[in-house]
Design an enzyme around this catalytic site. Structure first.
Site, mmCIF file in Angstrom:
data_model
loop_
_atom_site.group_PDB
_atom_site.id
_atom_site.type_symbol
_atom_site.label_atom_id
_atom_site.label_comp_id
_atom_site.label_asym_id
_atom_site.label_seq_id
_atom_site.Cartn_x
_atom_site.Cartn_y
_atom_site.Cartn_z
ATOM 1 C CB CYS A 185 26.626 31.159 51.543
ATOM 2 S SG CYS A 185 26.676 30.552 49.864
ATOM 3 C CD GLU A 232 46.235 45.271 41.114
ATOM 4 O OE1 GLU A 232 45.335 45.776 40.431
ATOM 5 O OE2 GLU A 232 46.301 44.043 41.312
ATOM 6 N N GLY A 238 29.134 25.993 51.443
ATOM 7 C CA GLY A 238 30.089 24.992 50.983
ATOM 8 C C GLY A 238 29.600 24.343 49.706
ATOM 9 C CE LYS A 289 37.556 42.036 43.312
ATOM 10 N NZ LYS A 289 38.960 41.586 43.227
ATOM 11 C CD GLU A 337 48.069 38.795 38.722
ATOM 12 O OE1 GLU A 337 47.884 39.423 37.664
ATOM 13 O OE2 GLU A 337 47.419 39.019 39.760
ATOM 14 C CD1 TRP A 342 28.240 36.095 46.341
ATOM 15 C CD2 TRP A 342 29.459 34.405 45.542
ATOM 16 N NE1 TRP A 342 29.080 36.592 45.389
ATOM 17 C CE2 TRP A 342 29.841 35.598 44.884
ATOM 18 C CE3 TRP A 342 30.098 33.225 45.202
ATOM 19 C CZ2 TRP A 342 30.824 35.628 43.904
ATOM 20 C CZ3 TRP A 342 31.073 33.257 44.223
ATOM 21 C CH2 TRP A 342 31.424 34.450 43.582
HETATM 22 C C1 G6P Z 1 39.704 45.385 37.248
HETATM 23 C C2 G6P Z 1 40.257 44.840 38.544
HETATM 24 C C3 G6P Z 1 41.317 43.779 38.248
HETATM 25 C C4 G6P Z 1 40.720 42.690 37.371
HETATM 26 C C5 G6P Z 1 40.156 43.277 36.074
HETATM 27 C C6 G6P Z 1 39.353 42.243 35.302
HETATM 28 O O1 G6P Z 1 40.667 46.167 36.610
HETATM 29 O O2 G6P Z 1 40.828 45.887 39.323
HETATM 30 O O3 G6P Z 1 41.762 43.205 39.463
HETATM 31 O O4 G6P Z 1 41.702 41.742 37.077
HETATM 32 O O5 G6P Z 1 39.258 44.354 36.371
HETATM 33 O O6 G6P Z 1 38.239 41.912 36.066
HETATM 34 P P1 G6P Z 1 37.377 40.601 35.875
HETATM 35 O O7 G6P Z 1 36.284 40.743 36.885
HETATM 36 O O8 G6P Z 1 36.864 40.626 34.469
HETATM 37 O O9 G6P Z 1 38.268 39.446 36.120
#
Ligand code: G6P
Length: 615
Positions: free
Chosen positions: A2, A495, A105, A610, A488, A78
């Site tokens: 926020c 990426e 917070g 994203k 991961e 948020w």
């Molecule tokens: C996209 C993003 C990833 C993410 C995936 C799942 O591919 O680039 O970074 O892990 O989506 O997204 P979510 O919002 O469902 O965790």
């Protein structure tokens, strides 16, 4: 998360607040609001959605054009407690409507405080933790602070557990407002005949470059002539202002060069906010999820469904839930799950993991699991998102908005939520006793400080990346949880740096992939599982014999593997079961520095989005 802006001076306050809030838009928000004093009354105007909606509301009512309103506080929210809505937006008003508060917070003991206030007749208009603060302020103002708002703030703060940055306005004091902070950033801005507060410097940078950074437990009183700062004991504090020389784009990143770096540095805070509010009296309490022993014993399996980084968090979750609860867990990527006629019964619990809560494949998979009769538990970061709304139960992570496309802090918090879930289920099933649960919870509470220590290894990784960024292909190998983590780590590297990378189980490499290891191939080996170190040492020797260069990421318990590594990053001492939460961070830093060295855009990698809302 926020955003907060506050102003007292001689100019018209609303344009200043709206302008400041707009400069915090990059942080992500779902509603906006302002409180100001006019004619001895506090007026609150707030609106779900964009700041533009609020601006229109203020313009239509004629308030925006008024020149006689000179003091106010503003907020972009948020959502964390309660969905995005007009009611849950800030500022929140006390029962009499004479005190308004904005808050960033999380108040961890808000349910307790809410009960206390309800017993005394206070009624609540929102689902937020913040409204508790507004009512508590009024309670103290009337009961024991002698109608002194500064004293009421002090008394209220001593009731609060958790994190806060606060702005407080009181109708009886039209010339001043109060600010306070604990574990959530807040700065004071010194102007000419005016003064400001802001949760982030960019919000006020067009008005002043003279900034005082508030420290934890400090309280400030702002008038147009002066700012008085006090420590936790009410003693005056003298602090020289800093002169900010950065431009506003740099300031949005909080002094970091990229959002990804800023977000990695938010991991300790994000994990803390995900874990601490759920721990009470050595028990785990989720707001919205609880299964009793019979329901858990009745489960035939757990399915975890997600995409990308969230799916990798799910793989760690599988290892941990199976180890602790002895319930079979299967992990699927959402795009596969939907079309392969998965076995789901009414006795299946499906756990959906998503940062955004909007990934189309994940949403569709969730609907399919629901259609087949499964109960749905979603672990989601964005409150009020589609997945959060449609799931039967939700556990929110408290990562805050993630702006860099490459997910970092969201992963740590997804793991933290999965661990809490696994501990809670194992305890309910009688597989861990009270003492073991207590021990695990202490270790969970300690994770933020271990993350701080880990982030301090930044320079070693920076140096290592500077020497290896020309690599064509990099392998990550690990066993057990280190294998789950490696997936991961490898995704993060490829990426953003566009270097080919694969993750392999340490013992699997020799069944084919070892053919790709040649002189100088970089192999990264997280080793956090002492019982598997000897096996890993053998696997490392196999690749070293073919010329591989080894980067080991080791906990102290695994240090005997250092002799087969070319470079070692040492992790702090951590329970092997919890290690992925902390061990992922060096791999994120590694991906970051490799990318910076290659000169690519860290925050916006090519071809990626994203939030992926197409199939
Ligand atoms: C996209 C993003 C990833 C993410 C995936 C799942 O591919 O680039 O970074 O892990 O989506 O997204 P979510 O919002 O469902 O965790």
């Amino acid at each position: 998360m926020c955003g907060i802006v506050g102003y007292v001076g001689s100019e018209s306050v609303l344009p200043i607040l709206l302008d400041g809030l707009s400069r915090l838009e990059y942080r992500g928000y779902d509603s906006a609001g302002v409180a100001f004093i006019e004619n001895g009354q506090v007026d609150v105007q707030k609106k779900k959605g964009r700041i533009l909606n609020l601006r229109e509301k203020l313009a239509d009512s004629g308030l925006l054009a008024r020149q006689d309103i000179h003091i106010g506080i503003g907020h972009t929210r948020w959502a964390t407690h309660g969905a995005p809505s007009d009611e849950n937006s800030h500022p929140h008003l006390s029962a009499s409507g004479r005190i308004a508060v904005v808050h960033n917070g999380i108040i961890e003991n808000y349910l307790e405080l809410k009960r206390f206030l309800q017993e005394r007749g206070f009624e609540f208009a929102s689902e937020t933790d913040t409204e508790v603060i507004a009512h508590l302020l009024e309670y103290h103002y009337e009961e024991d602070a002698g109608q002194d708002i500064l004293e009421a703030v002090r008394r209220t703060l001593s009731d609060l557990e958790g994190s806060y940055a606060l702005g407080v306005l009181c109708a009886d004091d039209p010339e001043q407002f109060i600010a306070a902070r604990q574990d959530s950033p807040l700065v004071l801005g010194l102007g000419e005949g005016c003064n400001f507060i802001a949760s982030d410097i960019p919000a006020i940078l067009s008005h002043t470059r003279k900034i005082i950074i508030m420290e934890d437990r400090e309280v400030a009183r702002l008038t147009k002539e002066a700012i008085e700062l006090f420590d936790a004991f009410g003693q005056p504090v003298k602090r020289e202002p800093l002169l900010v020389t950065w431009d506003s784009e740099a300031a949005e990143k909080g002094g970091y060069e990229h959002f990804m770096m800023k977000e990695m540095h938010e991991e300790p805070r994000a994990v803390r906010d995900t874990v601490l509010p759920r721990i009470r009296d050595n028990r785990i309490r989720f707001e919205n999820f609880q299964m009793d022993r019979q329901a858990l014993e009745n489960l035939d399996r757990i399915r975890i469904v997600a995409c990308g980084t969230a799916a990798h968090a799910g793989i760690v979750g599988k290892y941990v839930i199976e180890a602790l609860c002895r319930i079979p867990v299967e992990v699927d990527v959402a795009s596969e799950f939907r079309y392969r006629n998965p076995i789901i019964t009414e006795r299946t619990l499906t756990i959906i993991i998503s940062q955004s809560g909007e990934t189309l494949d994940t949403l569709a998979a969730m609907r399919e699991a629901k259609r087949l009769g499964s109960q749905i538990l979603a672990i989601v970061n964005v409150v009020g998102s589609s997945i959060a709304r449609e799931a039967d139960h939700v556990i929110y992570t408290a990562a805050g908005p993630e702006i860099a496309v490459a997910s970092t802090k969201a992963y740590n918090t997804q793991l933290a939520a999965l661990y809490l879930l696994a501990f809670q289920m194992a305890h309910t099933l009688g597989r861990i006793d009270d003492a073991e649960l207590k021990d695990y919870l202490e270790k969970m509470t300690n994770l933020p400080s271990l993350l701080e220590t880990t982030l301090a290894h930044q320079d070693d990784l920076q140096r290592f990346a500077a020497a290896h960024f020309n690599a064509h292909s990099i392998f990550f190998i690990g066993r057990g949880l280190d294998y789950a983590l490696s997936m991961e780590a490898s995704l993060k590297l490829k990426e953003i740096s566009y270097i080919h990378s694969e993750a392999y189980a340490g013992g699997e490499l020799k069944h084919g992939t070892i053919a790709l290891i040649e002189e100088g191939t970089l192999v990264v080996c997280p080793m956090t599982q002492p019982q598997l170190v000897e096996k890993m040492i053998s696997n490392i020797r196999e690749v070293k014999a073919r010329g591989a260069v080894i980067l080991g990421i080791l906990t102290p318990d695994c240090m005997r593997a250092a002799e087969v590594c070319d470079q070692v990053i040492e992790l702090p001492q951590i329970d092997p079961l919890l290690a992925p939460v902390v061990a992922v961070t060096p791999t994120q830093l590694f991906a970051y520095y490799m990318t910076v060295n290659k000169g690519f855009d860290v925050d916006k990698p090519r071809n990626l989005a994203k939030s992926v809302t197409v199939e």
